[in-house]
Design a protein around this motif. Structure first.
Motif, short mmCIF file in Angstrom:
data_model
loop_
_atom_site.label_atom_id
_atom_site.label_comp_id
_atom_site.label_asym_id
_atom_site.label_seq_id
_atom_site.Cartn_x
_atom_site.Cartn_y
_atom_site.Cartn_z
N SER A 3 0.84 -1.21 0.00
CA SER A 3 0.00 0.00 0.00
C SER A 3 0.87 1.26 0.00
O SER A 3 0.50 2.27 -0.59
CB SER A 3 -0.95 -0.01 1.19
N MET A 4 2.03 1.18 0.65
CA MET A 4 2.90 2.36 0.67
C MET A 4 3.64 2.51 -0.65
O MET A 4 3.78 3.61 -1.17
CB MET A 4 3.92 2.24 1.79
N ILE A 5 4.10 1.37 -1.20
CA ILE A 5 4.84 1.42 -2.46
C ILE A 5 3.99 2.03 -3.55
O ILE A 5 4.47 2.76 -4.41
CB ILE A 5 5.32 0.00 -2.84
N LYS A 6 2.68 1.79 -3.48
CA LYS A 6 1.79 2.31 -4.52
C LYS A 6 1.53 3.81 -4.38
O LYS A 6 1.03 4.42 -5.30
CB LYS A 6 0.45 1.60 -4.45
N ASP A 58 10.93 -1.76 -10.99
CA ASP A 58 9.93 -0.90 -11.60
C ASP A 58 8.66 -1.66 -11.97
O ASP A 58 7.62 -1.07 -12.23
CB ASP A 58 10.51 -0.24 -12.86
N PHE A 109 6.42 -11.74 -7.83
CA PHE A 109 5.85 -12.31 -9.05
C PHE A 109 5.24 -13.69 -8.82
O PHE A 109 4.27 -14.05 -9.47
CB PHE A 109 6.94 -12.39 -10.14
N PHE A 110 5.82 -14.44 -7.90
CA PHE A 110 5.30 -15.80 -7.65
C PHE A 110 5.05 -16.02 -6.18
O PHE A 110 5.98 -16.02 -5.38
CB PHE A 110 6.29 -16.84 -8.17
N ARG A 111 3.81 -16.20 -5.85
CA ARG A 111 3.46 -16.34 -4.43
C ARG A 111 4.00 -17.63 -3.82
O ARG A 111 4.15 -17.74 -2.62
CB ARG A 111 1.94 -16.30 -4.24
N ILE A 133 5.11 -2.64 -8.93
CA ILE A 133 3.82 -1.99 -8.71
C ILE A 133 2.73 -2.60 -9.58
O ILE A 133 1.56 -2.60 -9.24
CB ILE A 133 3.95 -0.46 -8.94
N LEU A 134 3.13 -3.19 -10.71
CA LEU A 134 2.15 -3.79 -11.61
C LEU A 134 1.67 -5.15 -11.10
O LEU A 134 0.67 -5.67 -11.56
CB LEU A 134 2.75 -3.96 -13.01
N TYR A 135 2.40 -5.73 -10.17
CA TYR A 135 2.05 -7.07 -9.71
C TYR A 135 1.56 -7.09 -8.27
O TYR A 135 1.20 -8.14 -7.76
CB TYR A 135 3.27 -8.00 -9.83
#
Lengths: 257, 248
Positions: A92-95, A251, A165-167, A254-256
């Motif tokens: 939430s902070m990174i976004k 970079d 990317f991979f949980r 944020i998309l994932y």
């Protein structure tokens, strides 16, 4: 902005994040930070009981042997696990606010390191009680202490990146940690368990190389320079890989998230 | 007013991958790579956007939902990276995106002042010095020592606003935040923002409230599907924008 300049600007944030981790970990517990020392002490008692009383192994200084191994391993295990979750936990902070992203996994590792260093007090007490007195060899301790920080940071950064990317990295790492634990000779002597021809397993495990020299420093034994070289190379290489992969992919986080 | 360029956006494009099914585990990913089934739908949230903002300009960004307004503010704030083109900015930038987003719910208000302040890049000494001012402005009183998870959303926003507007920024980014707190606090926060306006702060403003846009801004950029439709004085652009939306 250059890396150094950015780091200086956000140095205060790193301190705040480390403080937050430690404060929140022990908030609402009566004993608070004392748990950093009590917890390894209690684990040591359990392991000593199981392995020396029930299995009839071990000597007078066996608790010190266990504690040295366990402290190093649990810092590595907790540090890498916390770093692995750090980017996702702070999604939430990174976004919303720009902050150098490596701050989050790095702060997780550092807060674990601070707790690890505090818990060395227990080691000192147990050692003296059990008749293991410091010698000049103790100064060597600084080397394994730095090596484990390097290794944990490097591996932690790599895991933090992959976990975005991979949980399932988290579960896989849990299994890997188990393997690392059993090949780190925490609660048994290598010679007593493993035959000569299987000894390569221990030589491969960088954590064992660190623990071995950490023990040598505590027990006043000569250093194993081969293991020291291996752990240093492993630490530097893992840090380089971890930082490189993190920078390449940050970079996209944020998309994932 | 000087003609210094504060924000310069050149041919900005931001691309998102919308994978048809979300693949977030390793097994699935490997299977798909082997079967060559990694299909992405590409989606440009912004494309070929260029503009410059001079010092002291107050720019509203207009557009319907999904036009790319928030994406643009995020790129300017540095949270999101541009896929193509470039964004340059100078001076201190304060983003008021979602107030209190950087708070830790288990931390008290007081502790969060230091944490959130550090995230915005302020030093500890500076925050200590301004601590009383922040608490006073937020009007939280004794609640400052209560964990933030027990705050109402208004209280959270008040604290966030008080910390974020501590310094006088050169560039201020406002995303629908002028409606925080109760009427009393809203008046107070508007006053503080207007003070910044009068000092020549450059403002980027996103709002669906056209009356507010007209009264606060000097210029407007109208975005639609990631492209700039019109860029000009606020009165004209807002009028054209309003005309299209009322037409339906």
């Amino acid at each position: 902005m250059s890396v150094v300049k950015t780091f200086n600007k956000y140095r205060n944030l790193l301190v705040e994040l480390v403080k937050k981790d430690i404060k929140l970990k022990y908030r609402n517990s009566y004993l608070g930070v004392i748990w950093t020392m009590l917890e390894p002490l209690l684990t040591m008692v359990v392991l000593t009981l199981v392995f020396s009383k029930l299995l009839g192994k071990g000597t007078q200084d066996f608790p010190v042997y266990i504690l040295t191994g366990r402290l190093v391993y649990s810092f590595f295990s907790n540090g890498t696990k916390a770093a692995l979750r750090a980017v996702r936990a702070n999604a939430s902070m990174i976004k919303k606010v720009y902050v150098p992203k490596y701050m989050y996994p790095f702060a997780s590792v550092l807060s674990g390191y601070v707790i690890f260093l505090i818990s060395l007090v227990v080691l000192a007490i147990v050692a003296v009680v059990r008749g293991v007195y410091p010698t000049l060899q103790l100064f060597w301790m600084i080397v394994p202490l730095l090596q484990i920080l390097l290794i944990t940071t490097g591996v932690g950064m790599l895991l933090a990146t992959m976990a975005v990317f991979f949980r399932d990295v988290e579960y896989l790492w849990g299994v890997a940690l188990m393997l690392i634990m059993y090949t780190s000779a925490i609660f048994y002597q290598v010679e007593s368990v493993i035959s000569e021809k299987n000894a390569w397993i221990f030589k491969l495990n960088p954590l064992y190389a660190v623990i071995e020299n950490f023990r040598n420093a505590v027990f006043g034994q000569p250093m194993n320079f081969q293991a020291m070289g291996y752990a240093t190379v492993f630490g530097v290489v893992s840090l380089l890989i971890g930082v490189f992969v993190f920078y390449k992919k940050q970079d996209k986080f944020i998309l994932y998230l | 007013m000087s003609e210094k360029t504060m924000v310069s956006v050149r041919d900005l494009g931001v691309k998102f991958h919308l994978s048809e099914q979300k693949v977030d585990n390793l097994k699935e990913y490997i299977i798909r790579i082997i079967k060559r089934q990694m299909r992405y739908k590409e989606f440009w949230a912004l494309r070929e956007v260029s503009f410059e903002v001079k010092q002291g300009e107050r720019v509203a960004i207009l557009g319907l939902n999904g036009a790319g307004k928030s994406t643009m503010l995020k790129v300017i704030a540095g949270v999101l990276k541009a896929t193509e083109g470039s964004v340059k900015r100078s001076g201190v930038l304060v983003p008021l995106l979602e107030l209190g987003a950087g708070f830790d719910p288990q931390y008290t208000g007081a502790e969060n002042i230091y944490l959130y302040g550090a995230m915005l890049g302020y030093s500890k000494a500076f925050l200590k010095e301004k601590y009383d001012e922040i608490v006073a402005f937020s009007e939280l009183g004794d609640f400052i020592h209560v964990p933030v998870k027990n705050y109402s959303s208004g209280m959270r926003a008040r604290l966030g606003f008080s910390i974020a507007t501590l310094v006088e920024p050169d560039i201020l980014i406002l995303d629908e935040v002028l409606s925080v707190g109760d009427a009393k606090f809203r008046a107070k926060s508007e006053k503080r923002i207007k003070e910044m306006f009068s000092k020549g702060t450059t403002v980027l403003f996103v709002s669906h409230n056209l009356a507010q846009v007209r009264s606060l801004c000097t210029r407007a950029i109208w975005l639609e599907k990631g492209h700039v439709v019109e860029d000009g004085p606020v009165a004209e652009v807002a009028e054209h924008f309003e005309a299209t939306i009322t037409k339906g």
